[in-house]
Structures are given as C-alpha cells and as structure tokens.
Design a protein around this motif. Structure first.
Motif, PDB file in Angstrom:
ATOM      1  N   VAL A  21       0.836  -1.202   0.000  1.00 29.52           N
ATOM      2  CA  VAL A  21       0.000   0.000   0.000  1.00 29.52           C
ATOM      3  C   VAL A  21       0.873   1.256   0.000  1.00 29.52           C
ATOM      4  CG1 VAL A  21      -1.691   1.324   1.335  1.00 29.52           C
ATOM      5  CG2 VAL A  21      -2.006  -1.133   1.016  1.00 29.52           C
ATOM      6  N   LYS A  22       1.954   1.247   0.759  1.00 27.12           N
ATOM      7  CA  LYS A  22       2.868   2.400   0.755  1.00 27.12           C
ATOM      8  C   LYS A  22       3.460   2.621  -0.632  1.00 27.12           C
ATOM      9  CE  LYS A  22       4.387   2.630   5.558  1.00 27.12           C
ATOM     10  NZ  LYS A  22       5.531   2.530   6.486  1.00 27.12           N
ATOM     11  N   ALA A  23       3.845   1.552  -1.298  1.00 24.30           N
ATOM     12  CA  ALA A  23       4.421   1.673  -2.639  1.00 24.30           C
ATOM     13  C   ALA A  23       3.419   2.280  -3.616  1.00 24.30           C
ATOM     14  CB  ALA A  23       4.893   0.308  -3.133  1.00 24.30           C
ATOM     15  N   VAL A  24       2.172   1.832  -3.541  1.00 29.25           N
ATOM     16  CA  VAL A  24       1.144   2.352  -4.452  1.00 29.25           C
ATOM     17  C   VAL A  24       0.860   3.825  -4.150  1.00 29.25           C
ATOM     18  CG1 VAL A  24      -1.260   2.130  -5.191  1.00 29.25           C
ATOM     19  CG2 VAL A  24       0.121   0.078  -4.854  1.00 29.25           C
ATOM     20  N   LEU A  25       0.709   4.174  -2.875  1.00 28.27           N
ATOM     21  CA  LEU A  25       0.440   5.570  -2.509  1.00 28.27           C
ATOM     22  C   LEU A  25       1.585   6.487  -2.928  1.00 28.27           C
ATOM     23  CD1 LEU A  25      -1.184   5.212   1.032  1.00 28.27           C
ATOM     24  CD2 LEU A  25      -2.332   5.743  -1.121  1.00 28.27           C
ATOM     25  N   ALA A 124      -0.289  -3.126  -9.692  1.00 24.14           N
ATOM     26  CA  ALA A 124      -0.940  -1.912  -9.185  1.00 24.14           C
ATOM     27  C   ALA A 124      -0.149  -0.667  -9.562  1.00 24.14           C
ATOM     28  CB  ALA A 124      -1.111  -2.006  -7.670  1.00 24.14           C
ATOM     29  N   ILE A 125       1.168  -0.717  -9.414  1.00 21.96           N
ATOM     30  CA  ILE A 125       2.010   0.429  -9.763  1.00 21.96           C
ATOM     31  C   ILE A 125       1.961   0.685 -11.264  1.00 21.96           C
ATOM     32  CG2 ILE A 125       4.419   1.198  -9.880  1.00 21.96           C
ATOM     33  CD1 ILE A 125       4.757  -0.144  -7.082  1.00 21.96           C
ATOM     34  N   PHE A 126       2.002  -0.374 -12.053  1.00 24.24           N
ATOM     35  CA  PHE A 126       1.910  -0.222 -13.505  1.00 24.24           C
ATOM     36  C   PHE A 126       0.562   0.379 -13.897  1.00 24.24           C
ATOM     37  CE2 PHE A 126       1.337  -1.910 -17.880  1.00 24.24           C
ATOM     38  CZ  PHE A 126       2.411  -1.254 -18.455  1.00 24.24           C
TER      39      PHE A 126
END
Length: 177
Positions: A21-25, A124-126
C-alpha cells in the motif's frame, strides 16, 4: 470539472499490506504531487506512514478482513456568498484501494503469498502509471504560486462491519467481573 475516480483491489496477506500500500500511494503522489517529491520530504512520508498505520490498526482492532484507503486531490477555489468570501476544496481525482486481507495457514503458503503480493504490487504500480498517462484532461490548471497547488488527503475506512466496528471502538471494553 470531472471528478475522476480510480479503484483498485488488492488481496494480500496481512504482513504484506503495509509495504504494498505504501508503494502504491507513493507512486500516485510522485506523479500528482507538484511539490518536492524527494525521499527527504518528511511531510509526505509522515502522512503516508500515519494513514497506513491507521489502516493496519483498523484491520487489527476490528478483526475485519476488508478495508480501504483513499487518496484524493483537491483544488482550492474561492466561494463567494452574499456578504463573505471563503474557500472550498473541490475534489478532482480520487484513488480508492480496496484491501482484502488473507491469513497464511502454513509456512509453505507464505512463499506463495509473498510472490502474489509482489506481483500485485507490480501490477498496481503499472496501472497507476497507465491511468496517469491516459487521463490528464481533468487536472485543473495551476493558478497558484504555492509549491503544491493541489492539496491531497488520505483517509482510511473499514469496508465490512463499518457500523459495528465504529460502535466497538466508541464503547470501551469492560473486563468481566
């Protein structure tokens, strides 16, 4: 102005929720935050950490297996009334991340869940990057000289048992006599 909403669902084992979740935010903020987005920006880091901690606490305290975290960007516009002037925040983009929490049942399953978490984080990041590249028409013009003209807000809300979890938190637990 259009209010753009993007939703994602992540099915993660409890120990992998926080880093994913931190990576996506942080990916969303890197692309939409117009101020200093370096690693040294402690305000952004602190706010993300606080909200993800709140998310983890809501999952632990309520025992829910579902929750959501939202990140939205607003634009501040003047609002004129008959005898006063004030400002209002208008949301122009919202990212909603639904989290389904799973629990590993065996040590061998942890490896599979970790691989799944890594794959979901990458996807998610992509997806964030794709959505940002495709949809730019709704971003308001920058009309301010502030370092970040568009405030952002992060909020956490459990999705299952919302009323029951709120009541449980509001009423202090008493030890049986």
């Amino acid at each position: 102005m259009d209010h753009r909403v993007v939703t994602q669902t992540l099915d993660l084992e409890r120990r992998f929720i926080e880093p994913v979740v931190k990576a996506v935010l942080h990916t969303i903020l890197f692309h939409r935050y117009f101020g200093n987005t370096s690693v040294d920006n402690t305000d952004v880091q602190r706010q993300v950490d606080e909200r993800v901690d709140e998310l983890m606490q809501s999952l632990a305290l309520t025992g829910d297996s579902k929750s959501q975290i939202s990140l939205y960007f607003t634009e501040t516009k003047p609002r004129r009334a008959w005898f006063s002037k004030s400002e209002e925040e208008i949301c122009w983009e919202e990212w909603i991340i639904h989290i389904n929490c799973t629990v590993s049942k065996s040590p061998t399953e942890v490896g599979q869940l970790q691989a799944s978490a890594e794959d979901q984080a990458k996807r998610a990041i992509f997806r964030v990057i794709q959505e940002m590249d495709k949809h730019k028409d709704h971003i308001p013009l920058i009309a301010s000289k502030q370092s970040n003209p568009f405030p952002y807000h992060i909020s956490v809300a459990p999705t299952s048992g919302l009323w029951s979890s709120m009541i449980k938190r509001a009423i202090p637990a008493r030890a049986p006599k």
